[in-house]
Design a protein around this motif. Structure first.
Motif, PDB file in Angstrom:
ATOM      1  N   LEU A 224     -14.668  16.351  -3.238  1.00 13.16           N
ATOM      2  CA  LEU A 224     -14.484  15.205  -3.715  1.00 13.16           C
ATOM      3  C   LEU A 224     -13.073  14.487  -3.870  1.00 13.16           C
ATOM      4  O   LEU A 224     -13.065  13.364  -4.065  1.00 13.16           O
ATOM      5  CB  LEU A 224     -15.104  14.930  -5.303  1.00 13.16           C
ATOM      6  N   CYS A 225     -12.147  15.415  -3.673  1.00 14.39           N
ATOM      7  CA  CYS A 225     -10.535  15.048  -3.559  1.00 14.39           C
ATOM      8  C   CYS A 225      -9.769  15.241  -2.053  1.00 14.39           C
ATOM      9  O   CYS A 225      -9.864  16.246  -1.787  1.00 14.39           O
ATOM     10  CB  CYS A 225      -9.833  15.526  -4.551  1.00 14.39           C
ATOM     11  N   PRO A 226      -9.944  14.019  -1.303  1.00 16.22           N
ATOM     12  CA  PRO A 226      -9.341  14.399   0.103  1.00 16.22           C
ATOM     13  C   PRO A 226      -7.977  14.689   0.095  1.00 16.22           C
ATOM     14  O   PRO A 226      -7.259  14.652  -1.055  1.00 16.22           O
ATOM     15  CB  PRO A 226      -9.605  12.946   0.657  1.00 16.22           C
ATOM     16  N   GLN A 227      -7.438  15.331   1.004  1.00 17.81           N
ATOM     17  CA  GLN A 227      -5.973  15.761   1.206  1.00 17.81           C
ATOM     18  C   GLN A 227      -5.041  14.470   1.157  1.00 17.81           C
ATOM     19  O   GLN A 227      -3.906  14.678   0.857  1.00 17.81           O
ATOM     20  CB  GLN A 227      -5.742  16.430   2.523  1.00 17.81           C
ATOM     21  N   VAL A 228      -5.557  13.365   1.602  1.00  9.74           N
ATOM     22  CA  VAL A 228      -4.644  11.982   1.550  1.00  9.74           C
ATOM     23  C   VAL A 228      -5.378  11.101   0.942  1.00  9.74           C
ATOM     24  O   VAL A 228      -6.559  10.818   1.053  1.00  9.74           O
ATOM     25  CB  VAL A 228      -4.529  11.714   2.827  1.00  9.74           C
ATOM     26  N   LEU A 229      -4.580  10.594  -0.323  1.00 16.26           N
ATOM     27  CA  LEU A 229      -5.251   9.599  -1.152  1.00 16.26           C
ATOM     28  C   LEU A 229      -4.438   8.202  -0.692  1.00 16.26           C
ATOM     29  O   LEU A 229      -3.344   8.287  -0.307  1.00 16.26           O
ATOM     30  CB  LEU A 229      -4.667   9.875  -2.585  1.00 16.26           C
ATOM     31  N   SER A 230      -5.235   7.409  -0.430  1.00 20.17           N
ATOM     32  CA  SER A 230      -4.778   5.551  -0.218  1.00 20.17           C
ATOM     33  C   SER A 230      -4.670   4.836  -1.436  1.00 20.17           C
ATOM     34  O   SER A 230      -5.669   4.907  -2.154  1.00 20.17           O
ATOM     35  CB  SER A 230      -5.540   5.180   0.688  1.00 20.17           C
ATOM     36  N   GLY A 231      -3.582   4.206  -1.703  1.00 20.61           N
ATOM     37  CA  GLY A 231      -3.458   3.385  -3.027  1.00 20.61           C
ATOM     38  C   GLY A 231      -2.905   1.901  -2.645  1.00 20.61           C
ATOM     39  O   GLY A 231      -2.273   1.660  -1.567  1.00 20.61           O
ATOM     40  N   ARG A 232      -2.866   1.204  -3.691  1.00 18.15           N
ATOM     41  CA  ARG A 232      -2.180  -0.166  -3.622  1.00 18.15           C
ATOM     42  C   ARG A 232      -1.180  -0.195  -4.510  1.00 18.15           C
ATOM     43  O   ARG A 232      -1.227   0.455  -5.631  1.00 18.15           O
ATOM     44  CB  ARG A 232      -3.049  -1.124  -3.776  1.00 18.15           C
ATOM     45  N   TRP A 233       0.096  -0.963  -4.438  1.00 16.77           N
ATOM     46  CA  TRP A 233       0.777  -1.346  -5.486  1.00 16.77           C
ATOM     47  C   TRP A 233       1.056  -2.747  -5.811  1.00 16.77           C
ATOM     48  O   TRP A 233       1.056  -3.640  -4.695  1.00 16.77           O
ATOM     49  CB  TRP A 233       2.087  -0.509  -5.274  1.00 16.77           C
ATOM     50  N   HIS A 234       1.939  -2.886  -6.716  1.00 13.31           N
ATOM     51  CA  HIS A 234       2.197  -4.396  -6.943  1.00 13.31           C
ATOM     52  C   HIS A 234       3.560  -4.534  -7.958  1.00 13.31           C
ATOM     53  O   HIS A 234       3.652  -3.603  -8.825  1.00 13.31           O
ATOM     54  CB  HIS A 234       1.096  -5.231  -7.544  1.00 13.31           C
TER      55      HIS A 234
ATOM     56  N   THR B  89       0.949  -1.231   0.044  1.00 14.73           N
ATOM     57  CA  THR B  89       0.086  -0.073   0.009  1.00 14.73           C
ATOM     58  C   THR B  89       0.991   1.463   0.191  1.00 14.73           C
ATOM     59  O   THR B  89       1.916   1.165   0.269  1.00 14.73           O
ATOM     60  CB  THR B  89      -0.882   0.016   1.187  1.00 14.73           C
ATOM     61  N   PHE B  90       0.346   2.660  -0.279  1.00 17.75           N
ATOM     62  CA  PHE B  90       1.011   3.683  -0.381  1.00 17.75           C
ATOM     63  C   PHE B  90      -0.087   4.556   0.054  1.00 17.75           C
ATOM     64  O   PHE B  90      -1.408   4.620   0.051  1.00 17.75           O
ATOM     65  CB  PHE B  90       1.645   4.015  -1.456  1.00 17.75           C
ATOM     66  N   ARG B  91       0.340   5.669   0.354  1.00 16.50           N
ATOM     67  CA  ARG B  91      -0.607   6.973   1.043  1.00 16.50           C
ATOM     68  C   ARG B  91       0.156   8.291   0.171  1.00 16.50           C
ATOM     69  O   ARG B  91       1.242   8.479   0.344  1.00 16.50           O
ATOM     70  CB  ARG B  91      -0.354   7.126   2.535  1.00 16.50           C
ATOM     71  N   ALA B  92      -0.565   9.032  -0.269  1.00 14.87           N
ATOM     72  CA  ALA B  92      -0.232  10.511  -0.908  1.00 14.87           C
ATOM     73  C   ALA B  92      -0.757  11.288  -0.335  1.00 14.87           C
ATOM     74  O   ALA B  92      -2.115  11.764  -0.282  1.00 14.87           O
ATOM     75  CB  ALA B  92      -0.518  10.407  -2.489  1.00 14.87           C
ATOM     76  N   ARG B  93      -0.032  12.322   0.314  1.00 12.68           N
ATOM     77  CA  ARG B  93      -0.528  13.662   1.110  1.00 12.68           C
ATOM     78  C   ARG B  93      -0.235  14.765   0.077  1.00 12.68           C
ATOM     79  O   ARG B  93       0.732  15.055  -0.199  1.00 12.68           O
ATOM     80  CB  ARG B  93       0.056  13.848   2.551  1.00 12.68           C
ATOM     81  N   LEU B  94      -1.470  15.247  -0.317  1.00 13.39           N
ATOM     82  CA  LEU B  94      -1.395  16.544  -1.265  1.00 13.39           C
ATOM     83  C   LEU B  94      -1.053  17.677  -0.410  1.00 13.39           C
ATOM     84  O   LEU B  94      -1.570  17.960   0.587  1.00 13.39           O
ATOM     85  CB  LEU B  94      -2.623  16.641  -1.700  1.00 13.39           C
ATOM     86  N   LEU B  95       0.068  18.389  -1.176  1.00 15.91           N
ATOM     87  CA  LEU B  95       0.555  19.613  -0.482  1.00 15.91           C
ATOM     88  C   LEU B  95      -0.155  21.006  -0.832  1.00 15.91           C
ATOM     89  O   LEU B  95       0.460  22.092  -0.577  1.00 15.91           O
ATOM     90  CB  LEU B  95       1.943  19.428  -0.761  1.00 15.91           C
TER      91      LEU B  95
END
Length: 232
Positions: free
Chosen positions: A192-202, A179-185
């Motif tokens: 509709l777009c949160p400040q922190v996005l959560s994602g997955r990687w492979h 997993t990863f997290r992206a904090r928008l600066l």
């Protein structure tokens, strides 16, 4: 592989080979009529992936024409994302009623060219990338960071209509959980777009994949008030 990284409400299709015999809509054909064979192959195959994914949602094929930024123009009922790199094509789509935005990105599992990491990564990102490159050599962590930032942009852009520079999102990664997290600066300017996005990687031997899906929150259901028995 991609479908396991996304919520069940997202329909995804991927291909490791090109399917050049697929017929394009005239609007799509206009974009690749003068393209070299490789560009035409990836353009066509990724649209085949999108049509297959749309079919699982009960929707027939429609033209998917790039906009001025190159992002695919989806049916008004859909959100989606496409990606392609050497040896891999994929698309993911969902109904707008279920998902606000999707971002997927595929890259070869190869190191970035020298000097490129410093141009796309914040100091904190450069630190974790270099630490992981020393301890886990089966993943090109610098290229994976690039892929994650691409997935962030593809999620961000349809919701904001604005560019997002590499240094305007800070990525942290969990190498064990995938997993990863992206904090928008910067301020997205939309709920509709949160400040922190959560994602997955492979990662496998050839391909790196990153994915984000912003699902629509389920409506809050309020229980009926309890009846109160009053004795006279």
């Amino acid at each position: 592989m991609l479908s396991t990284m996304l919520p069940s409400c997202v329909s995804a299709e991927e291909s490791r080979q090109d399917l050049v015999e697929i017929e394009l809509f005239p609007e799509e054909e206009a974009h690749v009529s003068n393209a070299v064979s490789q560009r035409r192959a990836e353009f066509t195959t990724v649209r085949w992936c999108a049509r297959r994914a749309m079919g699982r949602l009960g929707l027939g094929p429609v033209p998917i024409v790039p906009n001025r930024r190159g992002a695919p123009g989806w049916d008004e009922r859909l959100v989606g994302s496409m990606t392609h790199c050497r040896g891999y094509r994929a698309a993911a789509v969902a109904l707008k009623s279920r998902v606000h935005s999707i971002g997927i990105d595929a890259e070869r599992n190869d190191a970035l060219p020298p000097g490129l990491l410093e141009s796309i990564a914040l100091p904190s990102e450069q630190a974790w990338v270099r630490d992981l490159l020393r301890t886990e050599t089966s993943v090109a962590w610098d290229r994976l960071l690039f892929s994650m930032k691409e997935a962030v942009f593809k999620t961000w852009y349809p919701l904001t209509g604005r560019e997002l520079d590499f240094e305007e999102a800070r990525i942290t990664v969990d190498p064990e959980e995938g997993t990863f997290r992206a904090r928008l600066l910067v301020d997205p300017g939309t709920e509709l777009c949160p400040q922190v996005l959560s994602g997955r990687w492979h990662a496998d031997e050839e391909i790196l994949l990153s994915s984000i899906a912003l699902t629509v929150p389920a409506p809050v259901r309020h229980s009926a008030p309890h009846a109160v028995l009053v004795r006279g």
